[in-house]
Design an enzyme around this catalytic site. Structure first.
Site, PDB file in Angstrom:
ATOM      1  N   GLY A   1       0.787  -1.230   0.000  1.00  0.00           N
ATOM      2  CA  GLY A   1       0.000   0.000   0.000  1.00  0.00           C
ATOM      3  C   GLY A   1       0.814   1.272   0.000  1.00  0.00           C
ATOM      4  O   GLY A   1       1.713   1.420   0.802  1.00  0.00           O
ATOM      5  N   SER A   2       0.500   2.198  -0.907  1.00  0.00           N
ATOM      6  CA  SER A   2       1.294   3.416  -0.977  1.00  0.00           C
ATOM      7  C   SER A   2       0.743   4.362  -2.041  1.00  0.00           C
ATOM      8  O   SER A   2      -0.360   4.197  -2.527  1.00  0.00           O
ATOM      9  CB  SER A   2       2.753   3.074  -1.307  1.00  0.00           C
ATOM     10  OG  SER A   2       2.799   2.358  -2.522  1.00  0.00           O
ATOM     11  N   ARG A   3       1.585   5.339  -2.432  1.00  0.00           N
ATOM     12  CA  ARG A   3       1.217   6.333  -3.440  1.00  0.00           C
ATOM     13  C   ARG A   3       2.437   6.642  -4.289  1.00  0.00           C
ATOM     14  O   ARG A   3       3.574   6.598  -3.803  1.00  0.00           O
ATOM     15  CB  ARG A   3       0.759   7.612  -2.732  1.00  0.00           C
ATOM     16  CG  ARG A   3      -0.230   8.447  -3.508  1.00  0.00           C
ATOM     17  CD  ARG A   3      -0.683   9.614  -2.665  1.00  0.00           C
ATOM     18  NE  ARG A   3       0.015  10.832  -3.020  1.00  0.00           N
ATOM     19  CZ  ARG A   3      -0.059  11.952  -2.312  1.00  0.00           C
ATOM     20  NH1 ARG A   3      -0.767  11.996  -1.210  1.00  0.00           N
ATOM     21  NH2 ARG A   3       0.593  13.026  -2.699  1.00  0.00           N
TER      22      ARG A   3
END
Length: 210
Positions: free
Chosen positions: A175-177
């Protein structure tokens, strides 16, 4: 990242090398537990397969137009804003998205910087204070921002490396951006996406340059 990680022939999809290391502990625990506690053992098998699936690494085909700027990540566009004279486009990667990051534009890596930080959820506006890795290409910059659980960013390029548009530049776990600060010659009229749009790394065109 190798295209032929160990035991890859047993999976119906490619994974990044790091997936095998992360999957090793639940896999060993499953092997020990299955004969004695089958429900727990099968649960650990599921965890092992889940870790591998999360780190899948499919092939992508960049679009033809030479001026196309492609998405750096799979996911949903969460940020489109001006930063001084530049535009920033951010893509939020959910747990279901592929987490391999790709170069939006061909270029040469000038610098790879790691910055420690907080651990806010990646979709939170405050997530830009999180741990991140910036890959500086000179005319543009790619920033991979860790989420509250994802604190393992793995760039696969170094200063001096040349990459083509859509080439792999790293991955991030859980999970991240991924944000791209676009070149100065890209303005609002050149953008082809807006917040809420679904995009695919290396294939979806987020902007077109003249």
């Amino acid at each position: 990242m190798s295209r032929n990680p160990p035991l890859a022939r047993f999976l119906p999809f490619d994974v990044v090398d790091d997936a095998w290391r992360l999957a090793l502990v639940p896999a060993l625990a499953a092997a020990v537990t299955l004969p004695f506690l089958p429900p727990v053992g099968f649960g650990l098998v599921a965890v092992t397969l889940g870790v591998l699936w999360f780190h899948r690494d499919p092939e992508r085909t960049p679009p033809d137009p030479e001026g196309a700027v492609v998405s750096p990540a799979d996911g949903t566009v969460s940020v489109v804003r001006e930063e001084g004279t530049r535009l920033r486009v951010g893509v939020y990667m959910s747990a279901a998205d592929v987490h391999v990051n790709r170069a939006p534009i061909a270029g040469q890596v000038r610098e790879v910087r790691h910055r420690p930080g907080a651990n806010r959820p990646a979709f939170d506006k405050e997530s830009e204070r999180n741990e991140q890795v910036a890959i500086d290409f000179g005319e543009y910059e790619l920033l991979v921002i860790a989420g509250w659980f994802a604190r393992r960013i793995h760039p696969s390029v170094e200063p001096g490396d040349r990459v083509g548009r859509g080439d792999r530049v790293g991955h991030v776990s859980f999970g991240s951006r991924a944000d791209v600060v676009l070149p100065a010659d890209v303005d609002r009229e050149d953008l082809l996406v807006r917040e809420g749009d679904a995009v695919r790394a290396g294939e979806t065109i987020v902007a077109e340059r003249e």
